[in-house]
Design an enzyme around this catalytic site. Structure first.
Site, PDB file in Angstrom:
ATOM      1  N   ASP A  53      37.905   1.902   8.530  1.00 25.08           N
ATOM      2  CA  ASP A  53      37.766   3.318   8.201  1.00 25.08           C
ATOM      3  C   ASP A  53      38.355   4.198   9.303  1.00 25.08           C
ATOM      4  O   ASP A  53      38.294   3.862  10.485  1.00 25.08           O
ATOM      5  CB  ASP A  53      36.282   3.655   8.027  1.00 25.08           C
ATOM      6  CG  ASP A  53      36.056   5.123   7.739  1.00 25.08           C
ATOM      7  OD1 ASP A  53      36.444   5.571   6.652  1.00 25.08           O
ATOM      8  OD2 ASP A  53      35.521   5.825   8.626  1.00 25.08           O
ATOM      9  N   GLU A  78      42.895   2.389   6.695  1.00 29.35           N
ATOM     10  CA  GLU A  78      42.793   3.687   6.039  1.00 29.35           C
ATOM     11  C   GLU A  78      43.552   4.693   6.901  1.00 29.35           C
ATOM     12  O   GLU A  78      43.005   5.281   7.826  1.00 29.35           O
ATOM     13  CB  GLU A  78      41.330   4.117   5.885  1.00 29.35           C
ATOM     14  CG  GLU A  78      41.198   5.371   5.029  1.00 29.35           C
ATOM     15  CD  GLU A  78      39.962   6.207   5.328  1.00 29.35           C
ATOM     16  OE1 GLU A  78      39.511   6.930   4.435  1.00 29.35           O
ATOM     17  OE2 GLU A  78      39.469   6.165   6.469  1.00 29.35           O
TER      18      GLU A  78
END
Length: 666
Positions: A333, A386
């Protein structure tokens, strides 16, 4: 020296030295951490040294904590009636504190499920903290206080996945993004076991071959979606025990599903009571000091990736999840935030922004090390970045000038779709703009495309289905209830998904429930909604009710996935554009053995629509979004054979808002 990504991309020529230097920095860091020739895995075993561990050979409990600027540490818990003076730790020259508790003396006091904390005396005062490497944290129902918990069950979990090895070389990577807590239909927090028993079979039935689990790492606030992590080595106890999570992973593997963990190493919760912030009394133990250590947008703390013990902590964390819970890889993330000092809050309009100004080299080196470790510990495991910046080389090996990820997320695609739906009428859509957005990706860097993820479903935004159909979904989703808004919504929903998976990358992702157009948004319990779970669940019954039109969308998703797998589309090379007709909003391309034809035209259905086929021969339909089983109008004869004429042209009935997929056969 020109590394491979520079050799293959002349636009990177001006930055060949910067690219070479990130390879050099990786080599130096790798050598520093592997001086004994044991690989990174030995260094990444901090969880076996730090935290509370039982030494079977010596028959003692040992608790160690790295807290270099603390003045004193005391182990406290129900084993000593939370006395802050009786069990002091001793400090070594490196700032590591330790206490040894003989099993014979503590066998009846320090037991499975014992609650513990560490009392820290430091420059910022005296505080009860949760050990950094603790394996389990639980919350008191009345006081809401979190405590560490000794987790040492009598019998280890029995794994049955020895013969499971994920293989994406045939079907490609098909990810179903999940959140255990909101995975059930009941208005409550779901559990690992309930998700495993009730939801995993649904995912398997749809044809996906991997799940991506969100919110696994412990987080104090449920509404953070799991992204404000406090205890990095703890599976969230609100969903069950560590054995319950293992049960979920084991069951997924038994169904042939890989399990990818959404790992958060980009930041940490700012909370002092539950997290790492100010643990040893300083503001720079795990994080950068001052403003650099604080993310203003996320209201969270930022790691100092250049520190030895921070690298050990985070790398050990990856190894722990791979080995202890058998995860098959990670979705990292917030990678964009990690890569740059500005955290991606800028426009990436020039290559120099990837290699010179505001680039955090320590973070890049950490990510290179992380990817190297993942392959060392579990060669079949994958890593997904990401990143919205588009940094060149992100998904190339460090030796080629890259960072080492296997895949990157095509984050611009859902943003593009939402922008089209919000800002332009259907008549204004430019199919060439659609083509560019989906096909513009870096050479030899694998991409996971998606029409929408959890981000688009959060309160304050809308899912694609809700953008398309909004309140009409509450009143006109019954079969037989004709409604032009619903008809448009169902048609476009199908088109965007097939366009994404067919054109957008080497992998595909869907957030749970969105495949059948789950209505409304995601909103976790909070004071503003009177702590309701109404919008923190998935209403699976909508897709299972044969009286409702949601069945058409889930049927389409299942058939679409099946076709992609049957013809190995995700592992095929980039698509080739065969025909573009902006005026009629028709675009046709080939990928692998299939021919994809899309009409985004809102009104015009064109009989005898001709275009030059990629080769002479006979073609047949294998997928038709206008089929009645998918909520279409059944205007196209699916049994018809299509032959090219002497000019190598095919003639088809190109109905409006329709996607057709053909295969050539003899």
């Amino acid at each position: 020296m020109k590394l491979k990504i520079v050799q293959e991309d002349p636009w990177l020529e001006d930055y060949k030295e910067e690219i070479h230097q990130r390879w050099v920095r990786f080599q130096l860091a790798y050598e520093a951490l592997t001086t004994k020739g044991e690989g990174l895995s030995s260094f990444a075993s901090g969880h076996e040294y730090f935290g509370i561990n039982f030494d079977k050979e010596k028959q003692v409990w040992i608790y160690r904590e790295w807290a270099p600027e603390a003045k004193a540490l005391f182990l406290i818990g129900d084993f000593n009636q939370w006395d802050r003076n009786t069990h002091p730790l001793t400090r070594d020259e490196w700032g590591v504190w330790e206490i040894v508790l003989p099993y014979a003396e503590y066998k009846d006091r320090l037991v499975h499920k014992s609650l513990v904390k560490v009392h820290v005396v430091a420059a910022n005062g005296k505080q009860d903290r949760i050990p950094a490497y603790i394996r389990r944290v639980v919350q008191d129902e009345e006081s809401k206080d979190f405590s560490g918990q000794i987790w040492s069950p009598e019998s280890p979990f029995t794994w049955e996945d020895q013969n499971f090895t994920p293989d994406y070389t045939k079907d490609g990577l098909l990810i179903y993004e999940c959140h255990v807590g909101m995975g059930l239909e009941v208005e409550a927090v779901g559990t690992y076991r309930a998700f495993a028993d009730e939801i995993l079979p649904k995912i398997k039935n749809l044809g996906y071959n991997a799940i991506q689990l969100m919110a696994v790492m412990e987080h104090p606030y449920y509404g953070s979606f799991g992204y404000h992590v406090s205890s990095f080595f703890c599976p969230s106890s609100r969903f069950g025990t560590p054995e319950d999570l293992k049960y979920l992973v084991n069951k997924a593997h038994g169904l042939g599903l890989a399990v990818i963990m959404d790992v958060v190493h980009s930041h940490a919760v700012q909370n002092v009571s539950e997290g790492l912030n100010g643990f040893d009394g300083s503001d720079h133990q795990y994080f950068h000091a001052g403003p650099r250590g604080y993310h203003e947008v996320w209201d969270s703390k930022l790691f100092d990736y250049g520190k030895w013990e921070v690298k050990r902590f985070l790398l050990s964390n990856l190894k722990y999840w791979l080995e202890e819970f058998h995860f098959d890889g990670f979705r990292f993330d917030g990678v964009t935030s990690m890569l740059y000092f500005h955290h991606g809050l800028t426009t990436f309009d020039h290559f120099e922004k990837y290699f010179e100004k505001d680039v955090d080299w320590d973070a890049i080196t950490y990510l290179q090390l992380a990817n190297a470790l993942i392959k060392e510990v579990k060669p079949s495991a994958i890593s997904i970045a990401e990143d919205v910046s588009g940094m060149p080389g992100l998904c190339r090996l460090p030796a080629e000038g890259g960072v080492g990820f296997d895949y990157r997320l095509a984050m611009g695609v859902p943003d593009f779709y939402i922008k089209m739906l919000k800002e332009k009428k259907d008549e204004e859509w430019d199919i060439l703009e659609f083509w560019k957005e989906l096909s513009d990706r870096r050479y030899k860097e694998k991409t996971i495309a998606y029409a929408e993820s959890h981000d688009q479903a959060l309160v304050g935004d809308k899912s694609i289905a809700f953008w398309l159909m909004d309140k009409e979904m509450y009143f006109h989703m019954q079969v037989g209830d004709e409604n032009i808004i619903i008809d448009r919504g169902i048609a476009i929903h199908k088109l965007l998904r097939l366009f994404t998976i067919g054109l957008g990358g080497e992998g595909y992702l869907n957030f749970m429930g969105n495949e059948f157009g789950h209505p409304e948004w995601v909103d976790f319990p909070r004071e503003g909604n009177n702590w309701s779970y109404q919008y923190a669940r998935r209403q699976w019954s909508l897709a299972e009710d044969k009286k409702l039109k949601y069945q058409y969308l889930i049927s389409w998703d299942k058939s679409m996935i099946a076709v992609m797998k049957q013809y190995h589309i995700l592992n095929a090379p980039f698509a080739d554009q065969v025909h573009a007709d902006p005026e009629n909003k028709v675009i046709i391309f080939t990928r692998g053995p299939l021919l994809f034809a899309f009409s985004f035209n809102p009104q015009k259905a064109i009989a005898d629509y001709k275009f030059r086929a990629p080769s002479m021969g006979q073609y047949r339909l294998v997928l038709n979004s206008d089929d009645k089983q998918f909520g279409g109008f059944g205007r196209i004869d699916t049994s018809k054979a299509y032959f090219t004429d002497q000019k190598q042209q095919l003639s088809i009935y190109m109905t409006n808002r329709t996607a057709l997929v053909f295969e050539k056969y003899d």
